[in-house]
Design an enzyme around this catalytic site. Structure first.
Site, PDB file in Angstrom:
ATOM      1  N   ARG A 172      40.185  26.627  51.402  1.00 58.64           N
ATOM      2  CA  ARG A 172      40.043  27.271  50.091  1.00 58.64           C
ATOM      3  C   ARG A 172      38.603  27.218  49.587  1.00 58.64           C
ATOM      4  O   ARG A 172      38.199  28.021  48.739  1.00 58.64           O
ATOM      5  CB  ARG A 172      40.985  26.590  49.100  1.00 58.64           C
ATOM      6  CG  ARG A 172      41.477  27.514  48.003  1.00 58.64           C
ATOM      7  CD  ARG A 172      42.583  26.888  47.189  1.00 58.64           C
ATOM      8  NE  ARG A 172      42.287  25.524  46.818  1.00 58.64           N
ATOM      9  CZ  ARG A 172      43.184  24.556  46.720  1.00 58.64           C
ATOM     10  NH1 ARG A 172      44.450  24.798  46.942  1.00 58.64           N
ATOM     11  NH2 ARG A 172      42.832  23.342  46.390  1.00 58.64           N
TER      12      ARG A 172
ATOM     13  N   TYR B 258      34.677  44.886  28.554  1.00 53.97           N
ATOM     14  CA  TYR B 258      35.770  45.418  29.376  1.00 53.97           C
ATOM     15  C   TYR B 258      37.108  44.958  28.769  1.00 53.97           C
ATOM     16  O   TYR B 258      37.307  43.773  28.513  1.00 53.97           O
ATOM     17  CB  TYR B 258      35.573  44.885  30.799  1.00 53.97           C
ATOM     18  CG  TYR B 258      36.659  45.182  31.780  1.00 53.97           C
ATOM     19  CD1 TYR B 258      37.041  46.485  32.064  1.00 53.97           C
ATOM     20  CD2 TYR B 258      37.281  44.149  32.468  1.00 53.97           C
ATOM     21  CE1 TYR B 258      38.028  46.748  32.994  1.00 53.97           C
ATOM     22  CE2 TYR B 258      38.267  44.397  33.410  1.00 53.97           C
ATOM     23  CZ  TYR B 258      38.640  45.707  33.654  1.00 53.97           C
ATOM     24  OH  TYR B 258      39.621  45.958  34.575  1.00 53.97           O
TER      25      TYR B 258
ATOM     26  N   ASP C 191      28.171  40.509  31.845  1.00 52.42           N
ATOM     27  CA  ASP C 191      28.943  41.274  32.829  1.00 52.42           C
ATOM     28  C   ASP C 191      27.965  42.320  33.372  1.00 52.42           C
ATOM     29  O   ASP C 191      27.608  43.282  32.687  1.00 52.42           O
ATOM     30  CB  ASP C 191      30.159  41.934  32.165  1.00 52.42           C
ATOM     31  CG  ASP C 191      30.987  42.753  33.167  1.00 52.42           C
ATOM     32  OD1 ASP C 191      30.442  43.154  34.213  1.00 52.42           O
ATOM     33  OD2 ASP C 191      32.176  42.995  32.898  1.00 52.42           O
TER      34      ASP C 191
ATOM     35  N   LYS D 275      33.439  47.010  42.406  1.00 56.13           N
ATOM     36  CA  LYS D 275      32.828  48.317  42.098  1.00 56.13           C
ATOM     37  C   LYS D 275      31.741  48.639  43.119  1.00 56.13           C
ATOM     38  O   LYS D 275      32.044  48.929  44.250  1.00 56.13           O
ATOM     39  CB  LYS D 275      32.301  48.314  40.666  1.00 56.13           C
ATOM     40  CG  LYS D 275      33.272  47.778  39.630  1.00 56.13           C
ATOM     41  CD  LYS D 275      34.507  48.633  39.495  1.00 56.13           C
ATOM     42  CE  LYS D 275      35.427  48.025  38.447  1.00 56.13           C
ATOM     43  NZ  LYS D 275      36.778  48.495  38.517  1.00 56.13           N
TER      44      LYS D 275
HETATM   45  C1  LIG Z   1      32.740  46.288  33.349  1.00 58.50           C
HETATM   46  C2  LIG Z   1      33.837  45.724  34.182  1.00 58.50           C
HETATM   47  N1  LIG Z   1      33.887  44.395  34.368  1.00 58.50           N
HETATM   48  C3  LIG Z   1      34.870  43.825  35.089  1.00 58.50           C
HETATM   49  C4  LIG Z   1      35.852  44.579  35.664  1.00 58.50           C
HETATM   50  C5  LIG Z   1      36.974  43.898  36.406  1.00 58.50           C
HETATM   51  O1  LIG Z   1      36.865  44.024  37.776  1.00 58.50           O
HETATM   52  P1  LIG Z   1      38.161  43.871  38.693  1.00 58.50           P
HETATM   53  O2  LIG Z   1      38.863  45.175  38.657  1.00 58.50           O
HETATM   54  O3  LIG Z   1      37.597  43.530  40.027  1.00 58.50           O
HETATM   55  O4  LIG Z   1      38.979  42.771  38.136  1.00 58.50           O
HETATM   56  C6  LIG Z   1      35.846  45.962  35.510  1.00 58.50           C
HETATM   57  C7  LIG Z   1      36.899  46.803  36.138  1.00 58.50           C
HETATM   58  O5  LIG Z   1      37.048  47.972  35.844  1.00 58.50           O
HETATM   59  C8  LIG Z   1      34.811  46.549  34.738  1.00 58.50           C
HETATM   60  O6  LIG Z   1      34.785  47.879  34.518  1.00 58.50           O
END
Ligand SMILES: Cc1ncc(COP(=O)(O)O)c(C=O)c1O
Length: 392
Positions: free
Chosen positions: A55, A108, A181, A206
């Protein structure tokens, strides 16, 4: 191979152990393993950071961490099973009951849900701030209980830019940690740690992975103390990422610069075209000269990705649906960062926000993929035609 004294069942279990003839390949070996075999009894209970269980990560995970450390200019990178898990994991690793966290109102949406549903339940106070508020007001107005400021710039629906460098500078002087983020900047267009931010979080799902087929997230830092807290946090929660998926993300990372350049150029071509259309009130793309937040983008970012928004002239919801349904090269889907173009309407998601700026009309978000931008423009022209026909 065990000696002939053992019986068939035992020999079948033992055969092949240690027979690894690993050739040197371009990518790392993908090790599958929960069990890690230790060389002797003394190694079973180490007091140092020795690898004792799968892990903790194996070859492909370590290779990915090293590459991400390069990308983010970080000393340490922790991997998480999704981008959302990276955000929630970083917050859980740092915050405790009685703390306060300041969160950008454009965060988000699922991160916001975690703050409202989980952090609050554990006695952490969550306050949302307007990203357009001045850094002086934001940090100056923070109570002594504030432990973390969580930012996302540009916001991934409406693309507000915040002066994160200044916030980080002021926050540090008050002993407040900052987290960004950085999924839009992808570590390649923007490196938060170079700008004084304590932790850079990305949804690797992404742009880094880049093919819309795997979930992963990371948190990067240059602080040994925070690195330890993040590592401990993930071990406490029991999260892990699989070697195959780490390999997939690393494979994506190898072409990240090439893809991002193309996403960025095509995105700007489409954004500039949209800006001239009579159906469009405003384009929200910080890399577009004259757009909101352009000066901050110019100061801090080295390029743009393919994600931006625009507001249509006010019209009934049916016209927005007609626009989206007319598109054939844009998929309708909530993600971004893959090779393919996507579109969504945003207004439903904006309802959770505390601050309600007027964007001038229905907000649409586009992800510009790696298709030919002229084909995408032709597709959007058809969509806008359908919009005008339904706008009345
Ligand atoms: C700005 C942003 N941060 C975090 C995430 C979360 O990523 P995940 O889909 O891998 O959980 C997203 C997903 O759309 C996002 O748009």
């Amino acid at each position: 191979m065990p000696g002939k004294t053992t019986r068939t069942d035992t020999r079948l279990i033992r055969a092949g152990h240690g027979a690894g003839r690993a050739a040197k390949t371009v990518g790392p070996a993908v090790q599958r393993g929960s069990t890690v075999l230790l060389p002797n009894a003394a190694s079973l209970y180490p007091t140092d950071d020795r690898l004792t269980y799968g892990r903790q990560g194996l070859s492909a995970q370590f290779a990915l961490q090293a590459a991400l450390a390069e990308l983010e200019n970080a000393k340490a990178v922790t991997l998480y099973p999704s981008g959302l898990a990276a955000l929630t994991g970083a917050l859980l690793a740092i915050l405790k009951t009685g703390d306060e966290v300041l969160v950008t109102d454009v965060i988000y949406k699922p991160t916001r849900r975690f703050c409202d549903h989980v952090l609050k339940r554990f006695g952490v106070t969550v306050r949302y701030f307007d990203p357009l508020q001045s850094p002086e007001e934001l940090v100056g107005g923070a109570s002594d209980a504030v432990r973390v400021i969580l930012m996302e710039s540009p916001g991934s629906l409406s693309f507000e830019m915040q002066d994160m460098t200044r916030v980080a500078e002021l926050a540090r002087a008050r002993g407040i940690l900052t987290i960004a983020d950085n999924t839009w900047g992808a570590g390649y267009l923007y490196r938060p740690l170079d700008h004084g931010i304590d932790i850079s979080v990305q949804a690797l799902t992404k742009y880094v992975a880049g093919h819309s087929d795997v979930f992963m997230g990371c948190a990067a830092t240059n602080s040994a103390k925070l690195a330890r807290e993040l590592e401990d946090g993930i071990h406490n929660l029991g999260w892990a990422v699989a070697g195959e998926e780490a390999y997939q993300v690393l494979r994506g990372l190898r072409t990240l610069p090439t893809r991002l350049t193309r996403h960025g150029e095509s995105g700007l071509t489409v954004a500039a075209w949209l800006r001239e259309r009579p159906e469009v009130v405003e384009v929200f793309h910080p890399a577009l000269p004259g757009a909101r937040g352009h000066d901050l983008w110019l100061r801090d970012f080295t390029g743009a990705c393919g994600l931006f928004g625009f507001a249509l002239q006010p019209a009934p919801d049916a016209a927005v649906d007609a626009f989206l349904d007319e598109l054939s090269l844009f998929g309708l889907g909530f993600s971004w960062g893959g090779f393919e173009s996507l579109a969504i309407s945003c207004d439903t998601q904006l309802k959770v926000r505390k601050f309600h700026p007027d964007y001038g009309g229905p907000l649409i978000r586009l992800h510009i993929g790696l298709e030919d931008p002229q084909d995408l423009i032709a597709d959007l022209a058809l969509g806008l035609g359908a919009y005008a026909a339904h706008a009345g």
